[in-house]
Design a protein around this motif. Structure first.
Motif, PDB file in Angstrom:
ATOM      1  N   GLU A   1      58.146  34.237  47.538  1.00  0.00           N
ATOM      2  CA  GLU A   1      57.285  33.345  46.758  1.00  0.00           C
ATOM      3  C   GLU A   1      56.216  32.709  47.633  1.00  0.00           C
ATOM      4  OE1 GLU A   1      57.499  29.358  43.907  1.00  0.00           O
ATOM      5  OE2 GLU A   1      59.350  30.359  44.550  1.00  0.00           O
ATOM      6  N   GLU A   2      56.590  32.360  48.853  1.00  0.00           N
ATOM      7  CA  GLU A   2      55.619  31.749  49.772  1.00  0.00           C
ATOM      8  C   GLU A   2      54.458  32.697  50.044  1.00  0.00           C
ATOM      9  OE1 GLU A   2      55.333  30.157  54.398  1.00  0.00           O
ATOM     10  OE2 GLU A   2      57.278  30.682  53.538  1.00  0.00           O
ATOM     11  N   LEU A   3      54.770  33.966  50.317  1.00  0.00           N
ATOM     12  CA  LEU A   3      53.703  34.933  50.548  1.00  0.00           C
ATOM     13  C   LEU A   3      52.913  35.177  49.269  1.00  0.00           C
ATOM     14  CD1 LEU A   3      52.151  36.935  52.226  1.00  0.00           C
ATOM     15  CD2 LEU A   3      53.980  38.627  51.856  1.00  0.00           C
ATOM     16  N   GLY A   4      53.598  35.264  48.133  1.00  0.00           N
ATOM     17  CA  GLY A   4      52.910  35.448  46.865  1.00  0.00           C
ATOM     18  C   GLY A   4      51.933  34.323  46.585  1.00  0.00           C
ATOM     19  N   ARG A   5      52.343  33.092  46.842  1.00  0.00           N
ATOM     20  CA  ARG A   5      51.449  31.942  46.622  1.00  0.00           C
ATOM     21  C   ARG A   5      50.280  31.962  47.602  1.00  0.00           C
ATOM     22  NH1 ARG A   5      53.157  28.475  42.933  1.00  0.00           N
ATOM     23  NH2 ARG A   5      55.372  28.458  42.334  1.00  0.00           N
ATOM     24  N   ARG A   6      50.525  32.415  48.836  1.00  0.00           N
ATOM     25  CA  ARG A   6      49.456  32.494  49.822  1.00  0.00           C
ATOM     26  C   ARG A   6      48.409  33.519  49.384  1.00  0.00           C
ATOM     27  NH1 ARG A   6      51.667  34.544  55.057  1.00  0.00           N
ATOM     28  NH2 ARG A   6      53.295  33.030  54.503  1.00  0.00           N
ATOM     29  N   ILE A   7      48.885  34.655  48.867  1.00  0.00           N
ATOM     30  CA  ILE A   7      47.963  35.683  48.388  1.00  0.00           C
ATOM     31  C   ILE A   7      47.227  35.205  47.145  1.00  0.00           C
ATOM     32  CG2 ILE A   7      47.855  38.005  47.413  1.00  0.00           C
ATOM     33  CD1 ILE A   7      50.271  38.649  49.260  1.00  0.00           C
ATOM     34  N   HIS A   8      47.942  34.519  46.262  1.00  0.00           N
ATOM     35  CA  HIS A   8      47.305  33.995  45.051  1.00  0.00           C
ATOM     36  C   HIS A   8      46.207  32.994  45.395  1.00  0.00           C
ATOM     37  CE1 HIS A   8      46.871  31.542  41.365  1.00  0.00           C
ATOM     38  NE2 HIS A   8      47.092  32.692  40.758  1.00  0.00           N
ATOM     39  N   ALA A   9      46.401  32.227  46.456  1.00  0.00           N
ATOM     40  CA  ALA A   9      45.379  31.267  46.883  1.00  0.00           C
ATOM     41  C   ALA A   9      44.124  31.989  47.366  1.00  0.00           C
ATOM     42  CB  ALA A   9      45.927  30.362  47.978  1.00  0.00           C
ATOM     43  N   ILE A  10      44.327  33.188  47.933  1.00  0.00           N
ATOM     44  CA  ILE A  10      43.199  33.997  48.389  1.00  0.00           C
ATOM     45  C   ILE A  10      42.546  34.722  47.222  1.00  0.00           C
ATOM     46  CG2 ILE A  10      42.571  36.015  49.786  1.00  0.00           C
ATOM     47  CD1 ILE A  10      44.915  35.237  51.645  1.00  0.00           C
ATOM     48  N   ASP A  11      43.385  35.264  46.344  1.00  0.00           N
ATOM     49  CA  ASP A  11      42.920  36.070  45.217  1.00  0.00           C
ATOM     50  C   ASP A  11      43.712  35.687  43.980  1.00  0.00           C
ATOM     51  OD1 ASP A  11      42.060  37.939  43.407  1.00  0.00           O
ATOM     52  OD2 ASP A  11      42.891  39.674  44.455  1.00  0.00           O
ATOM     53  N   ALA A  12      43.087  34.881  43.130  1.00  0.00           N
ATOM     54  CA  ALA A  12      43.781  34.402  41.931  1.00  0.00           C
ATOM     55  C   ALA A  12      44.091  35.534  40.955  1.00  0.00           C
ATOM     56  CB  ALA A  12      42.941  33.336  41.231  1.00  0.00           C
ATOM     57  N   GLY A  13      43.486  36.709  41.175  1.00  0.00           N
ATOM     58  CA  GLY A  13      43.728  37.838  40.280  1.00  0.00           C
ATOM     59  C   GLY A  13      44.849  38.754  40.728  1.00  0.00           C
ATOM     60  N   ALA A  14      45.588  38.369  41.783  1.00  0.00           N
ATOM     61  CA  ALA A  14      46.638  39.250  42.305  1.00  0.00           C
ATOM     62  C   ALA A  14      47.732  39.497  41.274  1.00  0.00           C
ATOM     63  CB  ALA A  14      47.226  38.669  43.578  1.00  0.00           C
ATOM     64  N   GLY A  15      48.148  38.469  40.571  1.00  0.00           N
ATOM     65  CA  GLY A  15      49.160  38.646  39.540  1.00  0.00           C
ATOM     66  C   GLY A  15      48.658  39.514  38.404  1.00  0.00           C
ATOM     67  N   ARG A  16      47.396  39.331  38.042  1.00  0.00           N
ATOM     68  CA  ARG A  16      46.798  40.159  36.994  1.00  0.00           C
ATOM     69  C   ARG A  16      46.767  41.625  37.426  1.00  0.00           C
ATOM     70  NH1 ARG A  16      41.422  41.310  36.339  1.00  0.00           N
ATOM     71  NH2 ARG A  16      40.877  39.709  37.850  1.00  0.00           N
ATOM     72  N   ALA A  17      46.498  41.874  38.714  1.00  0.00           N
ATOM     73  CA  ALA A  17      46.488  43.242  39.217  1.00  0.00           C
ATOM     74  C   ALA A  17      47.873  43.870  39.117  1.00  0.00           C
ATOM     75  CB  ALA A  17      45.997  43.265  40.666  1.00  0.00           C
ATOM     76  N   ALA A  18      48.911  43.097  39.435  1.00  0.00           N
ATOM     77  CA  ALA A  18      50.274  43.608  39.332  1.00  0.00           C
ATOM     78  C   ALA A  18      50.602  43.971  37.889  1.00  0.00           C
ATOM     79  CB  ALA A  18      51.263  42.577  39.866  1.00  0.00           C
ATOM     80  N   ARG A  19      50.197  43.121  36.964  1.00  0.00           N
ATOM     81  CA  ARG A  19      50.459  43.407  35.546  1.00  0.00           C
ATOM     82  C   ARG A  19      49.653  44.616  35.067  1.00  0.00           C
ATOM     83  NH1 ARG A  19      50.214  37.785  35.790  1.00  0.00           N
ATOM     84  NH2 ARG A  19      48.082  37.701  34.990  1.00  0.00           N
ATOM     85  N   ALA A  20      48.405  44.720  35.530  1.00  0.00           N
ATOM     86  CA  ALA A  20      47.570  45.856  35.145  1.00  0.00           C
ATOM     87  C   ALA A  20      48.142  47.165  35.684  1.00  0.00           C
ATOM     88  CB  ALA A  20      46.147  45.656  35.655  1.00  0.00           C
ATOM     89  N   ASN A  21      48.691  47.118  36.881  1.00  0.00           N
ATOM     90  CA  ASN A  21      49.302  48.306  37.464  1.00  0.00           C
ATOM     91  C   ASN A  21      50.517  48.738  36.652  1.00  0.00           C
ATOM     92  OD1 ASN A  21      49.668  50.208  39.867  1.00  0.00           O
ATOM     93  ND2 ASN A  21      51.638  49.136  39.832  1.00  0.00           N
ATOM     94  N   ARG A  22      51.318  47.763  36.261  1.00  0.00           N
ATOM     95  CA  ARG A  22      52.501  48.075  35.457  1.00  0.00           C
ATOM     96  C   ARG A  22      52.097  48.672  34.107  1.00  0.00           C
ATOM     97  NH1 ARG A  22      57.628  48.901  37.199  1.00  0.00           N
ATOM     98  NH2 ARG A  22      59.012  48.822  35.412  1.00  0.00           N
ATOM     99  N   ALA A  23      51.038  48.138  33.514  1.00  0.00           N
ATOM    100  CA  ALA A  23      50.565  48.659  32.229  1.00  0.00           C
ATOM    101  C   ALA A  23      50.013  50.068  32.383  1.00  0.00           C
ATOM    102  CB  ALA A  23      49.500  47.730  31.657  1.00  0.00           C
ATOM    103  N   PHE A  24      49.352  50.348  33.510  1.00  0.00           N
ATOM    104  CA  PHE A  24      48.876  51.707  33.784  1.00  0.00           C
ATOM    105  C   PHE A  24      50.047  52.689  33.809  1.00  0.00           C
ATOM    106  CE2 PHE A  24      48.645  54.745  37.366  1.00  0.00           C
ATOM    107  CZ  PHE A  24      47.755  55.670  36.818  1.00  0.00           C
ATOM    108  N   MET A  25      51.123  52.313  34.498  1.00  0.00           N
ATOM    109  CA  MET A  25      52.290  53.178  34.546  1.00  0.00           C
ATOM    110  C   MET A  25      52.793  53.480  33.142  1.00  0.00           C
ATOM    111  SD  MET A  25      55.827  53.222  34.074  1.00  0.00           S
ATOM    112  CE  MET A  25      56.399  51.532  34.258  1.00  0.00           C
TER     113      MET A  25
END
Length: 270
Positions: A36-60
């Motif tokens: 979670e700590e790394l996830g929050r650090r990445i989210h602070a850099i790129d607020a769209g990181a979670g959206r990218a993960a969801r988009a990738n899952r939807a692509f699959m």
């Protein structure tokens, strides 16, 4: 001691793991404070990181359903990750109840959840193989117990190859797996790119590196090299959010993951 108990004993919770960080981005519960700590650090850099993960899952989901509806009945999913419903076998078997699915991962936490991956339809088959993606020989040997390599197979490498650098054998891995597949088989692939948001991706790579995880961003042309000799299904290589989209985009801005599906030629006249 059961396999699940043994796996749990080998889960390293002192360092972040890509599958668990991905799970955190998807809103899952199978992650630890360090993830979670790394996830929050990445989210602070790129607020769209979670959206990218969801988009990738939807692509699959879209790619697997497309292939199942087109007659593919066998799926080999390498780099499975932590189960997140709907899982690949649920998508494939909802379109084709007799579909056969083999999941492959080397992460102990995935092994601990393997039972969740094996609840398929009575008509179909779902199996889990504990193996490293960098060992395609072992993967192929074990998958032959479930899949008929004389018939088309969909090879799924979703959000895997950005953890495998070219110098670590990324192209040899894909080439070895594809060479074993029958004509008419397909490659479903998604991987990270810096083409859309170079600075955000650069900082995200640095954040993962600080957590001990190596990432590789590839250009569209570099992604295309994995599909040499295959026939790309429309729309070709594109952001995963733009591959045959069905719903409105999840938020604004680009998704820094390329996705594509290619088919191994059958040799039949056009």
């Amino acid at each position: 001691m059961t396999g699940t108990e043994a796996a749990a004993q080998h889960i390293d919770t002192s360092r972040p793991h890509p599958a668990r960080v991905y799970d955190w981005f998807l809103g899952g519960k199978d992650n630890y404070p360090v993830d979670e700590e790394l996830g929050r650090r990445i989210h602070a850099i790129d607020a769209g990181a979670g959206r990218a993960a969801r988009a990738n899952r939807a692509f699959m989901r879209r790619a697997v359903r497309t292939l199942a509806e087109d007659g593919v009945r066998q799926f080999l999913d390498i780099g499975t990750g932590i189960p997140t419903e709907p899982n690949l076998h649920q998508i494939a078997q909802s379109a084709a109840p007799d579909a056969r699915v083999v999941y492959v991962d080397n992460d102990p936490i995935v092994l601990a959840h393997a039972n969740a991956l094996l609840r398929g339809t009575p008509e179909g088959v779902t199996e889990y193989v504990q193996a490293d993606a960098r060992d395609p020989g072992t993967i192929l040997e074990r998958a032959t117990a479930v899949l008929d390599f004389g018939r088309p197979i969909a090879l799924s490498l979703v959000a895997l190859l950005h953890f495998v650098a070219d110098e670590d054998g990324a192209h040899d891995l894909v080439a070895t797996l594809l060479a074993a597949l029958a004509p008419g088989s397909c490659l479903v692939l998604s991987t990270m790119t810096a083409d859309f948001e170079p600075e955000n991706v650069r900082r995200g790579i640095a954040a993962y590196a600080a957590g001990g995880v190596t990432l590789v961003a590839r250009s569209r042309d570099e992604v295309g090299t994995f599909f040499e000799g295959l026939d790309l299904l429309p729309p070709g290589i594109t952001s995963v959010s733009d591959w045959r989209p069905e719903d409105r985009p999840d938020g604004d801005g680009p998704v820094s993951l390329y996705g594509a599906v290619g088919r191994k030629p059958t040799g039949r006249p056009a």
